[in-house]
Motif scaffolding. Structure first.
Motif, PDB file in Angstrom:
ATOM      1  N   ASP A 159      15.469  89.696   4.553  1.00 29.21           N
ATOM      2  CA  ASP A 159      16.858  89.323   4.141  1.00 29.21           C
ATOM      3  C   ASP A 159      17.781  89.537   5.343  1.00 29.21           C
ATOM      4  O   ASP A 159      19.002  89.742   4.971  1.00 29.21           O
ATOM      5  N   LEU A 160      17.445  89.630   6.427  1.00 26.46           N
ATOM      6  CA  LEU A 160      18.192  90.238   7.643  1.00 26.46           C
ATOM      7  C   LEU A 160      17.925  89.635   9.138  1.00 26.46           C
ATOM      8  O   LEU A 160      16.841  89.139   9.305  1.00 26.46           O
ATOM      9  N   VAL A 161      19.160  89.084   9.451  1.00 31.05           N
ATOM     10  CA  VAL A 161      18.951  88.458  10.994  1.00 31.05           C
ATOM     11  C   VAL A 161      19.813  89.417  11.956  1.00 31.05           C
ATOM     12  O   VAL A 161      21.003  89.732  11.529  1.00 31.05           O
ATOM     13  N   VAL A 162      19.019  89.548  12.893  1.00 26.88           N
ATOM     14  CA  VAL A 162      19.679  90.355  14.231  1.00 26.88           C
ATOM     15  C   VAL A 162      20.795  89.282  14.915  1.00 26.88           C
ATOM     16  O   VAL A 162      20.355  88.222  15.311  1.00 26.88           O
ATOM     17  N   LEU A 163      21.730  89.731  15.189  1.00 26.71           N
ATOM     18  CA  LEU A 163      23.145  88.790  15.808  1.00 26.71           C
ATOM     19  C   LEU A 163      23.147  89.321  17.367  1.00 26.71           C
ATOM     20  O   LEU A 163      23.280  88.529  18.076  1.00 26.71           O
ATOM     21  N   ARG A 164      22.660  90.393  17.637  1.00 30.87           N
ATOM     22  CA  ARG A 164      22.759  91.052  18.784  1.00 30.87           C
ATOM     23  C   ARG A 164      21.631  92.149  19.035  1.00 30.87           C
ATOM     24  O   ARG A 164      21.494  93.136  18.188  1.00 30.87           O
ATOM     25  N   GLY A 165      20.976  91.981  20.249  1.00 32.36           N
ATOM     26  CA  GLY A 165      19.962  92.897  20.634  1.00 32.36           C
ATOM     27  C   GLY A 165      20.300  93.755  21.613  1.00 32.36           C
ATOM     28  O   GLY A 165      21.505  93.668  22.368  1.00 32.36           O
ATOM     29  N   ALA A 189      23.858  92.884  13.030  1.00 34.68           N
ATOM     30  CA  ALA A 189      23.351  92.186  12.095  1.00 34.68           C
ATOM     31  C   ALA A 189      23.833  91.683  11.058  1.00 34.68           C
ATOM     32  O   ALA A 189      24.788  92.113  10.722  1.00 34.68           O
ATOM     33  N   ARG A 190      23.175  90.614  10.137  1.00 33.88           N
ATOM     34  CA  ARG A 190      23.728  90.437   8.997  1.00 33.88           C
ATOM     35  C   ARG A 190      22.518  90.243   7.995  1.00 33.88           C
ATOM     36  O   ARG A 190      21.538  89.991   8.301  1.00 33.88           O
ATOM     37  N   GLY A 191      22.891  90.601   6.597  1.00 33.95           N
ATOM     38  CA  GLY A 191      21.746  90.889   5.589  1.00 33.95           C
ATOM     39  C   GLY A 191      22.373  90.595   4.355  1.00 33.95           C
ATOM     40  O   GLY A 191      23.736  90.837   3.948  1.00 33.95           O
ATOM     41  N   LEU A 192      21.535  90.444   3.276  1.00 38.64           N
ATOM     42  CA  LEU A 192      21.952  90.335   1.906  1.00 38.64           C
ATOM     43  C   LEU A 192      21.789  91.758   1.175  1.00 38.64           C
ATOM     44  O   LEU A 192      20.500  92.401   1.227  1.00 38.64           O
ATOM     45  N   VAL A 193      22.619  92.363   0.750  1.00 37.96           N
ATOM     46  CA  VAL A 193      22.609  93.712   0.385  1.00 37.96           C
ATOM     47  C   VAL A 193      21.872  93.705  -1.009  1.00 37.96           C
ATOM     48  O   VAL A 193      22.142  93.031  -1.924  1.00 37.96           O
ATOM     49  N   ASN A 194      21.265  94.955  -1.149  1.00 38.10           N
ATOM     50  CA  ASN A 194      20.628  95.116  -2.510  1.00 38.10           C
ATOM     51  C   ASN A 194      21.327  95.909  -3.747  1.00 38.10           C
ATOM     52  O   ASN A 194      20.956  96.088  -4.563  1.00 38.10           O
ATOM     53  N   PHE A 195      22.558  96.212  -3.126  1.00 39.16           N
ATOM     54  CA  PHE A 195      23.547  97.342  -4.038  1.00 39.16           C
ATOM     55  C   PHE A 195      24.850  96.891  -3.883  1.00 39.16           C
ATOM     56  O   PHE A 195      25.254  96.248  -3.133  1.00 39.16           O
ATOM     57  N   ASP A 196      25.566  97.102  -5.153  1.00 35.62           N
ATOM     58  CA  ASP A 196      26.909  96.804  -5.158  1.00 35.62           C
ATOM     59  C   ASP A 196      27.835  97.738  -4.086  1.00 35.62           C
ATOM     60  O   ASP A 196      27.077  98.721  -3.993  1.00 35.62           O
ATOM     61  N   ALA A 197      28.913  97.346  -3.792  1.00 32.93           N
ATOM     62  CA  ALA A 197      29.707  98.174  -2.984  1.00 32.93           C
ATOM     63  C   ALA A 197      29.962  99.730  -3.617  1.00 32.93           C
ATOM     64  O   ALA A 197      30.185 100.607  -2.981  1.00 32.93           O
ATOM     65  N   GLY A 253      20.055 105.670  15.023  1.00 30.87           N
ATOM     66  CA  GLY A 253      18.756 105.434  14.711  1.00 30.87           C
ATOM     67  C   GLY A 253      18.379 104.268  13.830  1.00 30.87           C
ATOM     68  O   GLY A 253      17.435 103.359  13.894  1.00 30.87           O
ATOM     69  N   ALA A 254      19.439 103.959  12.807  1.00 31.26           N
ATOM     70  CA  ALA A 254      19.202 102.705  12.027  1.00 31.26           C
ATOM     71  C   ALA A 254      19.521 101.542  12.727  1.00 31.26           C
ATOM     72  O   ALA A 254      18.627 100.607  12.782  1.00 31.26           O
ATOM     73  N   VAL A 255      20.236 101.493  13.722  1.00 34.06           N
ATOM     74  CA  VAL A 255      20.622 100.398  14.578  1.00 34.06           C
ATOM     75  C   VAL A 255      19.217  99.846  15.357  1.00 34.06           C
ATOM     76  O   VAL A 255      18.726  98.953  15.601  1.00 34.06           O
ATOM     77  N   ALA A 256      18.630 100.856  15.981  1.00 42.32           N
ATOM     78  CA  ALA A 256      17.446 100.752  16.664  1.00 42.32           C
ATOM     79  C   ALA A 256      16.457 100.421  15.893  1.00 42.32           C
ATOM     80  O   ALA A 256      15.672  99.454  16.108  1.00 42.32           O
ATOM     81  N   ALA A 257      16.282 100.869  14.587  1.00 37.74           N
ATOM     82  CA  ALA A 257      15.173 100.232  13.707  1.00 37.74           C
ATOM     83  C   ALA A 257      15.418  99.103  13.107  1.00 37.74           C
ATOM     84  O   ALA A 257      14.308  98.206  13.318  1.00 37.74           O
ATOM     85  N   VAL A 258      16.737  98.503  13.046  1.00 38.89           N
ATOM     86  CA  VAL A 258      16.953  97.166  12.740  1.00 38.89           C
ATOM     87  C   VAL A 258      16.820  96.250  13.636  1.00 38.89           C
ATOM     88  O   VAL A 258      15.976  95.030  13.618  1.00 38.89           O
ATOM     89  N   VAL A 259      17.548  96.372  14.840  1.00 42.48           N
ATOM     90  CA  VAL A 259      17.498  95.608  15.939  1.00 42.48           C
ATOM     91  C   VAL A 259      16.328  95.360  16.576  1.00 42.48           C
ATOM     92  O   VAL A 259      16.041  94.362  17.033  1.00 42.48           O
ATOM     93  N   HIS A 260      15.700  96.608  17.108  1.00 38.81           N
ATOM     94  CA  HIS A 260      14.726  96.769  18.065  1.00 38.81           C
ATOM     95  C   HIS A 260      13.326  96.836  17.261  1.00 38.81           C
ATOM     96  O   HIS A 260      12.409  96.315  17.681  1.00 38.81           O
TER      97      HIS A 260
END
Length: 378
Positions: free
Chosen positions: A372-378, A333-341, A292-299
Motif C-alpha cells: 500500500d506504498l508508492v515511492v515518490l523519490r528515490g 513516499a505515499r501510503g495507506l496508513v494502518n492506524f488512526d492519527a 534507516g526507515a527512509v532507506a528501508a522504504v525507498v531502497h
C-alpha cells in the motif's frame, strides 16, 4: 512517419479509453449540444462495429456544465456545494443524452461514477475494474465520470483528463484518446501566428521550452492543455500511448489518421493500483521517518514499521493516504496508513514485537504495508 505510428497504435489497440471535455459537448452558457454528442457517438459506434473491433470506455466531462442552464446558473459556480448541485442535475441529463444517442446503434450505456478514494483502496480498485471489465464483456458502453455530487475537495481527481489516464491504467487499455477543443499540442499559443502543432512527443525532452496554455476556450470545464499534458505523462509512463486532438476530429483519430499529437509510451505497463495512490490521492497527514526507515522504504522495498517513525502530523483514520517524509521534510513516499492519527504517537520508535506484548496482537503490524506504498523519490 506520424501516419504510420498512429495507424500502428490505433489498429493494434484492443481496448481504448476516449475522454471528451465539457467544452466539446456543451454550449458556453451551459446545456448539452445534442449534435456534438451525436457526432461523438457516431465515431465511437463506427469504431466498435467492425470485425475484431476494439472495446471502448468513454470518460466524459459535462455533468456540471449540463446542469448550469437548468438551474439558472450563468456560469460554473466556484463553491463546491453549487457545483455538486449542478452535477446532480447535469449527470442525469448527460447519461440520458448518451443513452438515447447510443440506442440508435443498439448499444447499451452503463454509468460508472468514481472518486479518487474508490481506486486508491485495494478492494474498491478491484471492484471498479470488475465492473468496467464486465460492462465491456457484455457489449455495453461504460461512460465514466467523477462522482461530483459526493466528491469533496480532498477526494476529487481535479480534472477528468487525469481521471481518464488513471481509468486507462485501471482497465489495462492499449490507447488513450483525449478529445478537446484544440486539435493538438502547439509549441505556442495556437491563436497566434507562427505557432505550429507538435505531431509526436517521444518524451519530456520534446516539451522543453513549449508554452502550454492552462485554460480551454469555452470556460465551462476545469481542464486545459496543462491537464492534458499531465494526463499524457501519467498514461505514457504506465505504458499507454496517447492521442490528443479535437473532438471534431474524433473519427480521424480513431481511424489512425495523422491528426493531433501522438504521445509515445515512455514506461512499461503495470497492473497495480499504486499509480492511483500516487496521482489520485490527497494525503490526509504526514509521517516523518528516520534515516534507516527512509532507506528501508525507498531502497529496500520494505514496509514502514512503528520503530522508524519519529513524528506524526494531521488528522487521519486507518486506511487514509499519508505522505512519508525524510528528516529534511522532503516527501519520499505515499501510503495507506494502518492506524488512526491518535493511535500512532504512543507507538513511535517501538518494535512490533514489543507493541504486541504490551497492547495485543492487533498492534503487531506495519504502519504502512509495502503493498500500500508508492515511492515518490528515490
Amino acid at each position: 512517419m506520424v501516419d504510420q505510428l498512429l495507424r500502428e497504435e490505433v489498429v493494434s489497440a484492443r481496448r481504448i479509453v476516449v475522454k471528451v471535455g465539457s467544452s466539446s459537448l456543451t454550449t458556453a452558457a451551459g446545456g448539452l449540444d445534442a449534435d456534438r454528442v451525436d457526432a461523438l457517438v457516431d465515431a465511437l459506434a463506427k469504431l466498435r462495429s467492425g470485425k475484431d473491433a476494439p472495446e471502448v470506455v468513454l470518460v466524459s466531462s459535462g455533468a456540471i456544465a449540463a446542469g448550469l442552464a437548468p438551474l439558472g446558473l450563468a456560469k460554473r459556480p466556484k463553491d463546491l456545494a453549487r457545483q455538486q448541485a449542478a452535477a446532480s442535475v447535469g449527470q442525469g441529463l448527460l447519461v440520458a443524452r448518451y443513452t438515447a444517442s447510443f440506442a440508435r446503434y443498439g448499444v447499451r450505456v452503463g454509468q460508472v461514477l468514481l472518486t479518487a478514494e474508490d481506486a486508491s483502496r485495494r478492494a474498491h480498485y478491484r471492484n471498479a475494474y470488475r465492473t468496467l471489465d464486465q460492462l465491456l464483456t457484455m457489449g455495453a458502453m461504460p461512460v465514466v465520470n467523477e462522482n461530483d455530487t459526493v466528491a469533496t475537495a480532498e477526494i476529487k481527481f481535479g480534472d477528468n483528463d487525469r481521471l481518464a489516464a488513471l481509468v486507462a491504467h485501471l482497465v489495462r487499455a492499449d490507447l488513450l484518446v483525449l478529445l478537446s477543443d484544440v486539435d493538438g499540442l502547439y509549441d505556442g499559443d495556437p491563436a497566434k501566428p507562427g505557432s505550429s502543432r507538435i505531431e509526436v512527443v517521444r518524451g519530456p525532452e520534446d516539451l522543453a521550452g513549449v508554452e502550454i496554455g492552462s485554460a480551454g476556450k469555452a470556460g465551462v470545464g476545469t481542464g486545459g492543455m496543462v491537464t492534458k499534458v499531465e494526463a499524457a505523462r501519467i498514461a505514457t509512463g504506465a505504458g499507454i500511448p496517447v492521442v490528443l486532438t479535437a473532438a471534431s476530429q474524433a473519427a480521424d483519430a480513431l481511424a489512425g489518421r495523422p491528426t493531433g499529437t501522438l504521445f509515445l509510451r515512455t514506461g512499461s505497463r503495470s497492473a497495480d493500483r499504486l499509480l492511483w495512490l500516487e496521482h489520485a490521492s490527497s494525503p490526509r497527514g504526514a509521517l516523518t521517518l528516520d534515516d534507516g526507515a527512509v532507506a528501508a522504504v525507498v531502497h529496500g522495498g520494505k514496509s514502514l514499521l512503528p520503530a522508524g517513525v519519529t513524528r506524526v502530523e494531521g488528522e487521519f483514520a486507518a486506511g487514509d493516504p499519508v505522505d512519508l517524509l525524510g528528516e529534511n521534510g522532503h516527501i519520499v513516499a505515499r501510503g495507506l496508513v494502518n492506524f488512526d492519527a491518535r493511535e500512532l504517537p504512543r507507538l513511535l520508535g517501538r518494535s512490533t514485537r514489543e507493541l504486541a506484548q504490551e497492547l495485543g496482537a492487533a498492534y503487531e503490524r506495519e504502519v504502512v504495508h509495502r503493498d500500500d506504498l508508492v515511492v515518490l523519490r528515490g
